[in-house]
Design an enzyme around this catalytic site. Structure first.
Site, short mmCIF file in Angstrom:
data_model
loop_
_atom_site.label_atom_id
_atom_site.label_comp_id
_atom_site.label_asym_id
_atom_site.label_seq_id
_atom_site.Cartn_x
_atom_site.Cartn_y
_atom_site.Cartn_z
N TYR A 122 -39.80 45.10 -1.73
CA TYR A 122 -40.31 45.44 -0.42
C TYR A 122 -40.82 44.23 0.28
CZ TYR A 122 -44.00 47.41 2.47
OH TYR A 122 -44.66 47.78 3.71
N ASN A 148 -33.29 40.44 -10.54
CA ASN A 148 -32.57 41.26 -11.47
C ASN A 148 -32.03 42.78 -11.10
OD1 ASN A 148 -34.85 42.52 -11.98
ND2 ASN A 148 -35.12 41.68 -13.83
N PHE A 174 -43.71 42.95 -12.06
CA PHE A 174 -43.74 44.32 -12.21
C PHE A 174 -45.13 44.49 -11.63
CE2 PHE A 174 -40.76 44.06 -16.00
CZ PHE A 174 -39.67 44.55 -15.26
N THR A 219 -52.73 39.22 -6.12
CA THR A 219 -53.04 40.54 -5.74
C THR A 219 -54.51 40.77 -5.83
OG1 THR A 219 -52.99 43.08 -6.46
CG2 THR A 219 -52.69 41.32 -8.20
N TYR A 229 -52.01 44.75 -15.17
CA TYR A 229 -51.47 44.07 -14.23
C TYR A 229 -52.23 43.18 -13.52
CZ TYR A 229 -49.98 43.77 -9.25
OH TYR A 229 -49.77 43.24 -7.93
#
Length: 320
Positions: free
Chosen positions: A11, A32, A72, A113, A137
Site C-alpha cells: 500500500y 516478494n 509484516f 510505526t 509487531y
C-alpha cells in the site's frame, strides 16, 4: 537519483514509488509479493520479485538510497506468530543493512510505526515519549530503529525513521488491498459496498466524546511526500525519528458517519467488547517532521480521505 524501494508492491510502498517516479527519479521495487500485489507496482519502475534477505544480489553502488517498507504488519498475527515478525522485520532488515554497507549505499528511509510507543502516557504523542510496544509487531519495528541508530553511528548511515499513525485514502490507482483487511476505513467501505453485513465497533464506553476510540488519520499521499523530503534531508551519521500524523483525531463513529455521508449508503454497526490493548486516544505530534523536513500535510479532511478511498474501493471491486 536512483532508489530501491523494498516492499514497493504494498500500500504505502507503491504510493511512494509512484511519487518518486513523478519527481523524476529512477526506481527499482523489490518485493516478494507475500502481502503485496503485482498490480500495485507502478508502471515505469524496474520490478524485482525477491526477498530483502537477498538484497545484496541487486543492490550496488549505482543506488543513491533505499526506502524500506518490506515488513509484516498485522498486530494480531504478530502475537500468535512472533517468530515470523522477528525473522522478517528484524532479520530481513539486518540483511538489508549489510547489503547497503557492502554496496556503499549510505541513505535510508525506514517505515516505522506508532506501535513502538504502545499505550501513550501523554497525547499528542511526541518522539520523546517512552517506547513500550505492546505486541511483537511494534517491538520488531522498535528493534529495527535501534539497529539503524547503531548503523548510523558506527558506519555513517544517513537515516530517517518515519513513525506512522493511521494511514488512509488512496492515490489514483494505488490504495489499500490488504488480505485480510484490518483497517477501519476500508472495512467500513466494504459495508457500504454490501460486501460486509455490518461494522463492529469495539467498545463504546471509552473516555472520549462519543465513547469510541479516537485515531489520527493521515492521507497516504501526504505520507508519501514526507518520504521524499526525508530521503533528501537525511544526514550522514545521524538517525532522525519523526512522527507522521495530522495532529487531530477522529472517533470510530465519526469515521462511520462520514462514510455514510460520502457514499450515500447505510452502514449498520454492531457494538462489540473492547479489544485488549486498544488505547482510547492515539494522536501524533508531527512538529519534528514539520520543523526538520519542512513537511506540511494538505489532505487532513476526513471526508476527502474517505472519498479517495471510496473511489479506489469501487474501481478495485469492479476489476475483481
Amino acid at each position: 537519483m536512483k532508489y530501491l524501494v523494498t516492499g514497493g508492491a504494498g500500500y504505502v510502498g507503491s504510493v511512494v514509488a509512484q511519487h518518486l517516479l513523478e519527481a523524476g527519479h529512477e526506481v527499482t521495487v523489490l518485493d516478494n509479493l507475500s502481502t503485496g500485489f503485482r498490480a500495485g507496482v507502478p508502471d515505469g519502475v524496474t520490478f524485482v520479485e525477491g526477498d530483502i534477505r537477498d538484497a545484496a544480489k541487486w543492490l550496488d553502488s549505482s543506488y543513491d538510497g533505499v526506502l524500506h517498507f518490506a515488513a509484516f504488519s498485522q498486530v494480531g498475527e504478530s502475537v500468535v506468530k512472533p517468530e515470523k515478525y522477528w525473522e522478517n522485520n528484524v532479520g530481513g532488515t539486518m540483511a538489508l543493512l549489510a547489503a547497503m554497507r557492502e554496496a556503499g549505499v549510505r541513505r535510508l528511509v525506514f517505515s516505522s510505526t506508532a506501535a513502538t510507543y504502545g499505550e501513550p502516557e501523554e497525547v499528542p504523542i511526541r518522539e520523546s515519549a517512552p517506547t513500550k510496544p505492546t505486541n511483537p509487531y511494534g517491538a520488531s519495528k522498535l528493534a529495527v530503529d535501534h539497529m539503524i541508530t547503531g548503523e548510523a553511528a558506527a558506519h555513517g548511515l544517513a537515516a530517517v525513521s518515519l513513525r506512522y499513525f493511521n494511514v488512509a485514502g488512496a492515490y489514483g490507482s494505488y490504495g489499500e488491498r490488504h488480505d485480510p483487511e484490518s483497517h477501519l476505513i476500508p472495512l467500513v467501505l466494504q459495508v457500504a459496498q454490501g460486501r460486509r453485513d455490518a461494522i463492529s465497533v469495539y467498545g463504546d464506553d471509552y473516555p472520549t466524546p462519543d465513547g469510541t476510540c479516537v485515531r489520527d488519520y493521515i492521507h497516504v499521499a501526504d505520507l508519501a511526500e514526507a518520504h521524499l523530503l526525508a530521503v533528501a534531508a537525511a544526514k550522514t551519521g545521524e538517525h532522525l525519528i519523526c512522527n507522521l500524523g495530522n495532529g487531530n483525531g477522529f472517533s470510530v463513529r465519526e469515521v462511520i458517519e462520514t462514510v455514510r455521508e460520502v457514499t450515500g449508503h447505510p452502514v449498520p454497526e454492531i457494538v462489540a467488547p473492547r479489544r485488549a490493548g486498544d488505547p482510547a486516544v492515539l494522536v501524533a505530534s508531527a512538529e519534528t517532521a514539520r520543523a526538520t523536513l519542512g513537511w506540511n500535510p494538505s489532505r487532513a479532511d476526513l471526508a476527502g480521505i474517505i472519498a479517495d478511498a471510496w473511489q479506489f474501493a469501487r474501481r478495485t471491486h469492479k476489476e475483481q
